[in-house]
Design a protein around this motif. Structure first.
Motif, short mmCIF file in Angstrom:
data_model
loop_
_atom_site.label_atom_id
_atom_site.label_comp_id
_atom_site.label_asym_id
_atom_site.label_seq_id
_atom_site.Cartn_x
_atom_site.Cartn_y
_atom_site.Cartn_z
N ILE A 246 0.88 -1.24 -0.05
CA ILE A 246 0.03 -0.10 0.09
C ILE A 246 0.76 1.25 0.03
CG2 ILE A 246 -1.83 1.31 1.56
CD1 ILE A 246 -2.95 -1.32 0.27
N ILE B 23 0.82 5.18 0.87
CA ILE B 23 -0.29 6.34 1.66
C ILE B 23 0.04 7.63 1.15
CG2 ILE B 23 -1.12 7.00 3.72
CD1 ILE B 23 -0.53 4.02 4.72
N LYS C 175 -5.53 11.51 4.09
CA LYS C 175 -4.65 10.36 3.84
C LYS C 175 -5.40 9.72 2.59
CE LYS C 175 -1.45 10.09 7.63
NZ LYS C 175 -1.00 9.02 8.62
N HIS D 80 -4.97 5.80 0.52
CA HIS D 80 -4.27 4.74 0.34
C HIS D 80 -4.51 4.07 -1.03
CE1 HIS D 80 -4.13 4.04 5.09
NE2 HIS D 80 -4.84 5.16 4.66
N ARG E 167 -3.40 0.81 -3.73
CA ARG E 167 -2.81 -0.30 -3.77
C ARG E 167 -2.77 -0.77 -5.42
NH1 ARG E 167 -6.61 -3.56 -2.10
NH2 ARG E 167 -5.56 -3.96 0.24
N LYS F 71 -8.71 3.33 0.22
CA LYS F 71 -9.04 3.76 1.62
C LYS F 71 -8.80 5.34 1.44
CE LYS F 71 -8.03 3.09 6.64
NZ LYS F 71 -7.25 2.20 7.62
#
Length: 708
Positions: A161, A163, A180, A182, A184, A190
Motif C-alpha cells: 500500500i 499512503i 490520507k 491509500h 494499492r 481507502k
C-alpha cells in the motif's frame, strides 16, 4: 510515371510515442497532461476498449465517446473530428491543446518527462515539484495570476500500500486541510478525510485492469463496473444482445439502447439505423463485424429486453455500403454521422467525401456500378488529404474526369495544359487550380490522386497548348514531346523485359503498355530496394521492401502501392516483428502474440493453426510464417535441412503459389513466380558458381526456358 517510380515509401515502423512518465503504482497522484494513451487511463495489456474508450494496437486513444482521433505513424495526434489542435515537443509530449472556440491548455515537462506546469485560458495555473523518486511533492495553484492554494504531498509505504498524505494550504486564510489516501497497485482502496474513513473494494481482471469498484462498508453499495475488451479476445466466443440501459447506473429513468457482450454492457459498440424498416445495424470494431437486428421496435420492449444479435452483414470491414430497395447508407466504424458529405461516380467507382467537422476523408467503393446488386459492398479510405482531388482516365477515348471534394468540377469553366512531365494542370475560369499527378502512367478506369496547383507552370515547360473543355467528357491532346519521364537503358520498356533509369532509382521489370506489370526489381540510390510484383506502376501482390535508413524489411502483400494483406517485418538483427494484417499501409491486426511470447505446443512455437508461428518438422525442416487451418499460408519462410530455403507467397493449401525467393543449396538465388509448389514463370536467377544474372521464364530446375 516518373513520379510513381521514384517515390520512396517512408518507414512506418518507428516506435510509438508515449513520452510522459507514468507510474500509478509508486506515484499514484502524479498529474497527467492531455490523456491520449492507455497508460494515462491506468490500463495495461493489449487493451482494445474500456468504458467507451477505444485504443489501437499501439495503445493510442482513437475514440472517446464521440471524439475520434487520427494519428501519424509515430503516434502523434494529427487531428480529431472536432478540429482540435495539438502541438508536441521533440520528446513526444503534448504541450498545447486548443479547441476551435479558442480556449486552450498549455503544458510544460522537465527532462524526465514529468509535468511541471499547466495553464488554461480560464486563468488557472498549476506548478508542480517532484522528489528524487519522481513523485509529486508540491502543487501551486493560481487563478488569474493570484495564488489560490498550495498542496503538499508526502508518501509512506505499508506492505503493498502507498499512503499519500495531502496537506492543502489556502491563500485566503481558510484552515489547512489534511487527508490520507491509500492506493494499492495504483487503485484507491481507502480514504481518511474529515468526514470519516472510507474503504473500497477494487476487483481487477487478469491484466490487472479494474472491473469493479464499490464501498466496502455499505450493505448495498453502488457498484461501478468497467467492461474491458482486449485484442486477444478477437477469436473468443461472443454472445451479443441488443437491449437497454439507464444512464448513470440508475434503476429508473429513460432507457437507452445498449449492446451486451456475454452479459456485459459494451460501450464501444456502435448502434445505427439500418436500411430496412425498424432495422438496427450493430458494429463491433474489435472483430470488424457488422450485424443486422431486424424489426427492433422500441415500444415492444422493456428495460430487461435482450434481443440476440446473430445476423452477420459483413466481417473484416470497418467501412461498408449497405443497400436495400434502391437506397443505401455508407457506414464508417458503424456510424453514418457526418456534418456533410458528397457522393460522385468516377468511372464505375463511387467517391464518398465526408467532412467530420473540418476533417475531410475520401472513401471509395471500387467498381460500384458493376456490383450494384450486392447488398453489402466494401468501402475503403482513398485519401485523408482534405483537398480531395481524384481523377480517372479512359485511354480508349482519351477522356478524363476530375472530382474535387466529392463533386465533379464544372467542365464548362475548365481549361487545361500539360506540364513537361505529362501531368495536366486544370484551370477553372482561367485560374490554375489542380494538378493530375502521375497522369502519364494512369491506367484505364482506375482512380488516382491529384493535388492543388502550386505554381508548377512557372517552373516547368508545358508540352501542349491550352485547350478549352466544352463537355463533361473532356478531350485531351497528346504531348508533342516525350512524357514518359524515364530513360530506358536496356531491353524493351514498352512490352517486354527492360531496365529503366531514374535519378534516384534503377528498375528492371516486365512492362506492358509502358507500365510496370508483373515482376519488378528496384534499387534506390539511398540503398533501399524492392523486389516483387507490380500492377500498373504500383506494388501489388507479394513483395519485399527494404529500408536502408532502419535496416527493416517488410515481406508481405501489397495493394495499390501500399502494404495490404498478410505480412511481417524483419529488423536489421533478424528479429521478426509486426506479424499480422495490413490495410491501406497501416498495421491493423496482430497475429503474432503467441509467437512473440514463445508459446509452445508440440512442434509449434506460436499459433500454427490460424496465426503466425514456427513449426519444426520431424525431418528437421522448419517453417516460420502464417497458417490457415493448420496449413502454411499467405507469407512465410521454409528452411530445408539441406540449407536451401524459400520465402514468399503461399496459397491456403500450403503450397508455394505467387512470388517468392528461393535460395539453393549452392546459394544460387531465384526471385520470381511459383505455381503449384514449383518454379514456373517470370523471374530473375543469380547463379552462384558463375555469378551470371539471367532474366526470363524459368522451370522447376532453375533453367531459363525462354526470354520474356
Amino acid at each position: 510515371m516518373k513520379n510513381l517510380l521514384s517515390l520512396i515509401i517512408l518507414a512506418i515502423f518507428s516506435l510509438s510515442i508515449s513520452a510522459q512518465e507514468i507510474d500509478f503504482v509508486n506515484a499514484p497522484v502524479n498529474p497527467i497532461g492531455f490523456k491520449q494513451k492507455k497508460e494515462h487511463y491506468k490500463l495495461k495489456g493489449d487493451i482494445y476498449a474500456s468504458e467507451g474508450k477505444i485504443f489501437d494496437r499501439k495503445g493510442n486513444l482513437v475514440y472517446n465517446f464521440g471524439t475520434r482521433y487520427y494519428y501519424d505513424n509515430s503516434g502523434r495526434i494529427t487531428g480529431n473530428n472536432y478540429n482540435d489542435e495539438f502541438e508536441y515537443d521533440y520528446r513526444g509530449n503534448i504541450i498545447r491543446f486548443k479547441y476551435p472556440s479558442g480556449s486552450e491548455y498549455n503544458y510544460q515537462f522537465n527532462s524526465k518527462n514529468l509535468l511541471t506546469y499547466e495553464k488554461n485560458t480560464y486563468g488557472d495555473e498549476k506548478t508542480y515539484k517532484y522528489d528524487s523518486q519522481n513523485r509529486v511533492t508540491e502543487m501551486v495553484h493560481k487563478k488569474k495570476g493570484v495564488l489560490n492554494l498550495t498542496k503538499y504531498f508526502s508518501y509512506e509505504k505499508a506492505g503493498n500500500i502507498i499512503i499519500v498524505t495531502t496537506r492543502t494550504a489556502y491563500a485566503d486564510g481558510r484552515p489547512n486541510y489534511t487527508s490520507k489516501v491509500h492506493y494499492r497497485n495504483g487503485y484507491l482502496v481507502k480514504e481518511e478525510v474529515t468526514s470519516g474513513i472510507y474503504e473500497y473494494v477494487v476487483e481487477t481482471d487478469s491484466n490487472g485492469n479494474k472491473i469493479k469498484f464499490y464501498d466496502a462498508n455499505k450493505e448495498d453499495p453502488r457498484v461501478f463496473e468497467s467492461y474491458n475488451r482486449y485484442y486477444s479476445d478477437i477469436n473468443k466466443p461472443l454472445k451479443i444482445e441488443l437491449g437497454y440501459y439507464i444512464p448513470g447506473g440508475l434503476k429508473t429513468g429513460n432507457k437507452k439502447e445498449a449492446v451486451y457482450i456475454n452479459g456485459n454492457h459494451a460501450k464501444d459498440i456502435a448502434i445505427s439505423k439500418g436500411m430496412k424498416p425498424n432495422e438496427k445495424v450493430i458494429y463491433d470494431g474489435l472483430t470488424e463485424t457488422y450485424y443486422s437486428v431486424p424489426d427492433f421496435i422500441d415500444t415492444n420492449h422493456t428495460l430487461d429486453t435482450r434481443v440476440p444479435v446473430t445476423t452477420v452483414l459483413s466481417k473484416n470491414l470497418p467501412y461498408i455500403n449497405y443497400a436495400y430497395d434502391g437506397k443505401f447508407i455508407n457506414y464508417v466504424h458503424g456510424y453514418n454521422r457526418v456534418k456533410s458529405r458528397e457522393f460522385s461516380f468516377i468511372g464505375p467507382h463511387m467517391i464518398d467525401y465526408r467532412i467530420d467537422k473540418s476533417n475531410g476523408i475520401t472513401y471509395i467503393i471500387d467498381d460500384y456500378k458493376n456490383i450494384k446488386y450486392k447488398e453489402i459492398k466494401p468501402m475503403r479510405v482513398f485519401t485523408t488529404d482534405t483537398s480531395s482531388i481524384v481523377y480517372n482516365r479512359n485511354l480508349e477515348t482519351e477522356n478524363f474526369y476530375v472530382v474535387v471534394k466529392g463533386k465533379h468540377i464544372d467542365y464548362k469553366k475548365a481549361t487545361f495544359e500539360y506540364l513537361e512531365n505529362g501531368d495536366p494542370v486544370i484551370s477553372i475560369d482561367n485560374k490554375p487550380m489542380y494538378v493530375l499527378n502521375g497522369f502519364a502512367a494512369a491506367r484505364e478506369n482506375k482512380v488516382f490522386k491529384g493535388s492543388l496547383y502550386n505554381n508548377e507552370l512557372n517552373t516547368n515547360k508545358t508540352s501542349s497548348t491550352q485547350v478549352t473543355n466544352t463537355s463533361k467528357t473532356t478531350s485531351t491532346t497528346s504531348s508533342s514531346s516525350s512524357s514518359s519521364g524515364y530513360q530506358c537503358i536496356e531491353g524493351d520498356c514498352t512490352n517486354g523485359w527492360g531496365k529503366i533509369k531514374l535519378p534516384d532509382s534503377e528498375t528492371e521489370s516486365t512492362f506492358s503498355n509502358g507500365a510496370l506489370n508483373g515482376v519488378t526489381y528496384i534499387s534506390y540510390s539511398n540503398g533501399g530496394s524492392y523486389h516483387g510484383e507490380y500492377n500498373d506502376n504500383r506494388r501489388d501482390g507479394t513483395g519485399f521492401y527494404y529500408w536502408s535508413s532502419t535496416g527493416n524489411t517488410y515481406i508481405g502483400q501489397w495493394k495499390n502501392g501500399k502494404q495490404d494483406g498478410y505480412g511481417y517485418v524483419i529488423d536489421k538483427y533478424g528479429n521478426i516483428n509486426s506479424m499480422g494484417k495490413y490495410a491501406n499501409g497501416e498495421f491493423v491486426k496482430n497475429l503474432g502474440t503467441d509467437y512473440k511470447s514463445k508459446k509452445v505446443s508440440g512442434n509449434c512455437m506460436g499459433d500454427c493453426s490460424n496465426g503466425f508461428g514456427k513449426y519444426t518438422y520431424s525431418n528437421g525442416d522448419v517453417y516460420i510464417g502464417f497458417f490457415n487451418n493448420g496449413y502454411r499460408a499467405h507469407i512465410g519462410t521454409y528452411y530445408w535441412k539441406n540449407n536451401s530455403s524459400y520465402t514468399g507467397a503461399y496459397s491456403t493449401n500450403g503450397k508455394r503459389n505467387g512470388y517468392g525467393k528461393y535460395t539453393y543449396v549452392d546459394t544460387s538465388v531465384y526471385k520470381g513466380i511459383f505455381i503449384d509448389d514449383k518454379i514456373d514463370g517470370l523471374g530473375k536467377m543469380k547463379y552462384a558458381k558463375s555469378g551470371n544474372v539471367v532474366n526470363g521464364v524459368f522451370n522447376n530446375n532453375g533453367a531459363k526456358v525462354k526470354d520474356y
